[in-house]
Design a protein around this motif. Sequence first.
Motif, PDB file in Angstrom:
ATOM      1  N   ALA A   9      -6.138  15.827  -5.909  1.00 55.37           N
ATOM      2  CA  ALA A   9      -7.111  16.300  -6.913  1.00 55.37           C
ATOM      3  C   ALA A   9      -6.483  16.231  -8.306  1.00 55.37           C
ATOM      4  O   ALA A   9      -7.093  15.751  -9.268  1.00 55.37           O
TER       5      ALA A   9
ATOM      6  N   ALA B 156     -14.294  19.467  -3.591  1.00 54.23           N
ATOM      7  CA  ALA B 156     -13.626  19.620  -4.883  1.00 54.23           C
ATOM      8  C   ALA B 156     -14.524  19.134  -6.031  1.00 54.23           C
ATOM      9  O   ALA B 156     -15.456  18.355  -5.827  1.00 54.23           O
ATOM     10  N   LEU B 157     -14.233  19.603  -7.214  1.00 51.23           N
ATOM     11  CA  LEU B 157     -15.009  19.242  -8.409  1.00 51.23           C
ATOM     12  C   LEU B 157     -14.628  17.864  -8.927  1.00 51.23           C
ATOM     13  O   LEU B 157     -15.275  17.332  -9.837  1.00 51.23           O
ATOM     14  N   VAL B 158     -13.550  17.326  -8.394  1.00 52.29           N
ATOM     15  CA  VAL B 158     -13.081  15.986  -8.764  1.00 52.29           C
ATOM     16  C   VAL B 158     -12.758  15.246  -7.482  1.00 52.29           C
ATOM     17  O   VAL B 158     -12.509  15.873  -6.445  1.00 52.29           O
ATOM     18  N   PRO B 159     -12.747  13.927  -7.502  1.00 50.60           N
ATOM     19  CA  PRO B 159     -12.434  13.200  -6.266  1.00 50.60           C
ATOM     20  C   PRO B 159     -10.967  13.378  -5.882  1.00 50.60           C
ATOM     21  O   PRO B 159     -10.104  13.532  -6.748  1.00 50.60           O
ATOM     22  N   LEU B 160     -10.713  13.360  -4.578  1.00 51.04           N
ATOM     23  CA  LEU B 160      -9.332  13.388  -4.079  1.00 51.04           C
ATOM     24  C   LEU B 160      -8.892  11.934  -4.022  1.00 51.04           C
ATOM     25  O   LEU B 160      -9.339  11.174  -3.155  1.00 51.04           O
ATOM     26  N   LEU B 161      -8.012  11.541  -4.914  1.00 50.10           N
ATOM     27  CA  LEU B 161      -7.683  10.126  -5.055  1.00 50.10           C
ATOM     28  C   LEU B 161      -6.756   9.631  -3.953  1.00 50.10           C
ATOM     29  O   LEU B 161      -5.726  10.256  -3.649  1.00 50.10           O
TER      30      LEU B 161
END
Lengths: 138, 138, 138, 138, 138, 138
Positions: A38, A2-7
Amino acid sequence: MALVPLLTDDEADARARAVFDDIRTTRANNYINNIWRALANDPDQLQATWSQVKRTMAPGALDALTKELIYIAVSAANNCSYCLHTHTAAARSKGMSEAMFNELMQVVYLASLTNRVAIGLQVELDQRYLQPPSPPAA
Amino acid sequence: MALVPLLTDDEADARARAVFDDIRTTRANNYINNIWRALANDPDQLQATWSQVKRTMAPGALDALTKELIYIAVSAANNCSYCLHTHTAAARSKGMSEAMFNELMQVVYLASLTNRVAIGLQVELDQRYLQPPSPPAA
Amino acid sequence: MALVPLLTDDEADARARAVFDDIRTTRANNYINNIWRALANDPDQLQATWSQVKRTMAPGALDALTKELIYIAVSAANNCSYCLHTHTAAARSKGMSEAMFNELMQVVYLASLTNRVAIGLQVELDQRYLQPPSPPAA
Amino acid sequence: MALVPLLTDDEADARARAVFDDIRTTRANNYINNIWRALANDPDQLQATWSQVKRTMAPGALDALTKELIYIAVSAANNCSYCLHTHTAAARSKGMSEAMFNELMQVVYLASLTNRVAIGLQVELDQRYLQPPSPPAA
Amino acid sequence: MALVPLLTDDEADARARAVFDDIRTTRANNYINNIWRALANDPDQLQATWSQVKRTMAPGALDALTKELIYIAVSAANNCSYCLHTHTAAARSKGMSEAMFNELMQVVYLASLTNRVAIGLQVELDQRYLQPPSPPAA
Amino acid sequence: MALVPLLTDDEADARARAVFDDIRTTRANNYINNIWRALANDPDQLQATWSQVKRTMAPGALDALTKELIYIAVSAANNCSYCLHTHTAAARSKGMSEAMFNELMQVVYLASLTNRVAIGLQVELDQRYLQPPSPPAA
């Protein structure tokens, strides 16, 4: 990737965690899908999206399974791999048989073909479908 | 303005006219939609398309109205103006209420949004959805 | 796995290598992205594409970062995984904050939804938007 | 011709009229676009959609004009005629010059082309873009 | 990972196996592509799809290679990774040179760009293209 | 109604007029299509687009008519009404028979269907198509 972290729950802020909790309660399931982890990078959007999912997918004039079928059909048309996998699983857990899945896909394939016929040949709409719909009775 | 002429019954050849007749009989309706009159320029394709429509849209594991809803959803995703008008009319004639239409469209809008979330953020599929489906029991 | 080989500098022909050199100089970066190594199999197209990228992405009435945001938005709408990854990286290196990325994506999601409303309901354009734009003053 | 009636203020129910009022106040403009009059047939969806538009299009990390440009880019990619007309008008009223519009469209055209290069050749993502993004600092 | 199992010859039912046999005979090749093994879960659809492929891809007014090129072009526009790989291989085996592949892709890229110009600027059709096509001579 | 004015020869600037002249010479036809008159508002883009059209559509490894067929196929997949009308006319003037048009469209319809099968069922690519293509011989 993903383009952002999976929190994780720990990385998500309080507002995002509250949405995670509501997802868990509503679905009676402890697992949180990656899409929500995400979206947790933007708690406003997470909240808005989840609240729309909750409102829209609840049974009403259409039952919950029919809504899943429609969701899968749109996801196939939009080429969303993630959505096809997760919502096919959801539909199966709500009772979609393999015969129903086959017929759903048959309609998706057929519409893909006939949509392209109407568009490819630029078929003009028949006069009879051009009547203005009437407003609801007072 | 279509890219090909919309053939009248007189202009269509014998094979195309036979399809027109079957459409009339199957639908118990004398009217032939423009898309069939456009396809009549290619009788092979007309015949193949109509036979697929007839087979696919008949009730089975899914009822005829559910199939129309799925068809409308795909047509909305594919931006097919012709198909949206004709199949919304078909669905209404098969009993789709305005409440059902509203909920159908709500799911279409929601899936359009969440499909774009999954794609836009390039969310990777959760491990749990990656299990191979099992073949049918012998 | 690309449909064509990703050409190394040694495998690329002289014209393609000249484009690689210009990319390196323009970007002050020695790395050449896979898309250029794939396009190097067709040096004419490589040259034409790079020259359009160079011309279009340079700051003008819009600054370079705004152009990257627009590029990401189109790539999300077109479901281009490769482009989403590379241009999100490019935008971040040009100063896109996570808050800006979140708001970019919010607009992409919203437009995906409202585009589908306008299309799904086949809303006709308001008369007031149908006025012909005037030509530029002499 | 929309698939649902475009409701006048008199035909809309109380909840829909309240949304119309909020649109008028927020935009300091008495005119209600057709898309809202179409959505008024489903007051829940009207309310949800308008509240998302209001939240998303307000200036934040990105200014209101940049958001309109992104909106136009997505509408062009999605082939939404209604949205292109209304949001180009909105962007112009918020200060978009013709030079800005030209550059916006140049990026849209370029991304349409290069998206298709990456997809058409099935270019695999460079290793360097596959690093997991880091979670926000605590 | 497909949403349905890829059926082996042993897992497929008699009707599906008959289609596999016809594919092998028609293509003079013992290998069955995954798409057919996936479709074998719905023997009706497998049969209908294969019979349409067989009919449509046979040489006629257009030769078999030209048909493969058109197929690749549509698959690129529709972002079908599976189809791009399999049909590029098929086209190469039918004689597509790399020069032909390059020119095919050049047209795909160009049309992707100019389609977006016409759509993005909402260019209205020239009067001269609005003449109704004439029906075939008796 | 285009979003920008369609510039007459008198309204276009000198650079745009030079492109108009080259179009007239190249096509041996005095008529300038609306798309060029719309693009004339951005002479840089007009010039770049026309030069790409001129280069790409010229016969090479593929003849001019085959290129038009591919162009129509992409325009059908992208739902570009303007492009379908103008390029079908162009293809007919270059010798496309109605039988060729029918077969072109048959492939477009078929690929629309089978693309959706591969996507809808998320069929994974067969191992045999995953071999890296070899670079050109030195």
